[in-house]
Design a protein around this motif. Structure first.
Motif, short mmCIF file in Angstrom:
data_model
loop_
_atom_site.label_atom_id
_atom_site.label_comp_id
_atom_site.label_asym_id
_atom_site.label_seq_id
_atom_site.Cartn_x
_atom_site.Cartn_y
_atom_site.Cartn_z
N THR A 2 0.80 -1.14 0.18
CA THR A 2 0.15 0.00 0.07
C THR A 2 0.85 1.03 0.12
O THR A 2 0.31 2.32 -0.05
CB THR A 2 -0.90 0.04 1.12
OG1 THR A 2 -0.04 -0.08 2.42
CG2 THR A 2 -1.79 -1.23 1.27
N GLY A 3 2.26 1.19 0.21
CA GLY A 3 2.94 2.47 0.36
C GLY A 3 4.45 1.83 0.42
O GLY A 3 4.90 0.97 -0.14
N THR A 4 5.16 3.05 0.74
CA THR A 4 6.74 3.05 0.41
C THR A 4 7.24 2.94 1.98
O THR A 4 8.44 2.75 1.93
CB THR A 4 7.21 4.04 -0.09
OG1 THR A 4 6.90 5.32 0.55
CG2 THR A 4 6.64 4.16 -1.77
N ASP A 5 6.79 2.95 3.20
CA ASP A 5 7.21 2.87 4.30
C ASP A 5 6.97 1.30 4.82
O ASP A 5 5.77 1.03 5.07
CB ASP A 5 6.66 3.84 5.19
CG ASP A 5 7.27 3.80 6.47
OD1 ASP A 5 7.95 2.86 7.12
OD2 ASP A 5 6.99 4.74 7.44
N SER A 57 3.21 0.30 5.93
CA SER A 57 2.54 -0.26 4.81
C SER A 57 1.96 -1.53 4.89
O SER A 57 2.53 -2.34 5.88
CB SER A 57 3.38 0.27 3.56
OG SER A 57 3.85 1.39 3.28
N PRO A 113 -3.89 3.38 -1.46
CA PRO A 113 -3.80 4.72 -2.09
C PRO A 113 -3.85 4.68 -3.68
O PRO A 113 -3.26 3.88 -4.32
CB PRO A 113 -2.44 5.54 -1.48
CG PRO A 113 -2.25 4.65 -0.20
CD PRO A 113 -2.92 3.08 -0.53
N GLU A 141 -1.99 6.34 -5.49
CA GLU A 141 -0.62 6.05 -6.35
C GLU A 141 -0.19 4.71 -6.20
O GLU A 141 0.65 4.18 -6.79
CB GLU A 141 0.19 7.17 -5.52
CG GLU A 141 0.35 7.14 -4.02
CD GLU A 141 -0.50 8.00 -3.18
OE1 GLU A 141 -0.23 8.49 -2.01
OE2 GLU A 141 -1.66 8.13 -3.82
N ALA A 142 -0.54 3.99 -5.13
CA ALA A 142 -0.01 2.46 -5.04
C ALA A 142 -0.86 1.75 -6.06
O ALA A 142 -0.24 0.90 -6.81
CB ALA A 142 -0.31 2.00 -3.83
#
Length: 243
Positions: free
Chosen positions: A16-19, A23, A53, A55-56
């Motif tokens: 779902t994200g970059t962290d 994530s 998100p 962007e994901a």
């Protein structure tokens, strides 16, 4: 026989994200590869339990609706992935992940989040190893090469096909093939036993992180921080604030 001529396990997560600490897993793949040929695969689609998100979605193509409708509960997916990887490590088979620090830290965070046994505990309190990270190796053996170091760019450098970037199965297969291609081009890497290569990568990552921090300090940038541990030290066991 060198490690790159034997069985390798390609591993990749789409998220779902970059962290990696916050994530969630959306898709995952574990691919058995030998001499560049895929012998078997396991793939998962998870309902992450949180919004995906936009962007994901733009990266991996999995919408919130599809994940909620077709995905398995996130805790079941994380537990299954960890069991599969631990099974390979217990027999000494190397797991290959491109930028392993991200994928393994994120998986560890998911296990912690749901109160599931950690990777270490599944291995009798041993480190998850051996891990082979083509990103860490390539950055060391060809340090001064210009250009990007993402999976697509490094695959192109070594002539490895990557049909569908950011699809977990394609990325996992490409990572295993890339590890083999790097070993063929750099025989000194191929000569290392998997356990020794694992240890070298920890050292290389720590040296790179120290150099990068020096670079940031010279620029006056205090915002970024690179954890010098590679690829995994169950970091979330020391970070109860993970949500």
């Amino acid at each position: 026989m060198s490690w790159h001529q034997g069985l390798l396990i390609g591993f990749d997560l789409e998220t779902t994200g970059t962290d990696p600490r916050t994530s969630r897993i959306v898709t995952a793949a574990v691919i058995e590869v030998k001499e560049g040929r895929a012998l078997g695969r396991r793939e998962w689609l998870a309902d992450p339990g949180v919004p995906i998100p936009a962007e994901a979605v733009a990266v991996h193509g999995i919408t919130q609706e599809r994940a909620a409708t077709e995905g398995r509960p996130a805790d079941q997916v994380a537990d299954a992935i960890a069991d599969v990887l631990a099974g390979y490590w217990q027999t000494g088979v190397p797991v290959v992940a491109y930028n392993a620090a991200f994928d393994l830290t994120l998986l560890s965070a998911e296990l912690h989040r749901y109160g599931l046994p950690s990777l270490r505990s599944r291995l009798g309190d041993r480190d998850p190893a051996p891990v082979i990270d083509p990103y860490a190796i390539d950055r060391t053996v060809d340090r001064y090469r210009r250009g990007k170091r993402n999976l697509e760019a490094v695959c192109a450098e070594y002539g490895v096909a990557l049909d569908t970037a950011h699809e977990a199965g394609a990325d996992a297969l490409a990572a295993a093939r890339l590890a083999r291609a790097i070993a063929v081009r750099h025989p000194k890497v191929a000569e290392l036993a998997p356990a020794e290569l694992h240890g070298r990568q920890i050292q290389w990552y720590a040296e790179w992180a120290a150099d990068f921090q020096d670079f940031l300090r010279r620029k006056g940038d205090r915002a970024a921080f690179i954890d010098p541990i590679w690829p995994l030290r169950d970091l979330v066991d020391e970070a109860p604030g993970v949500v």
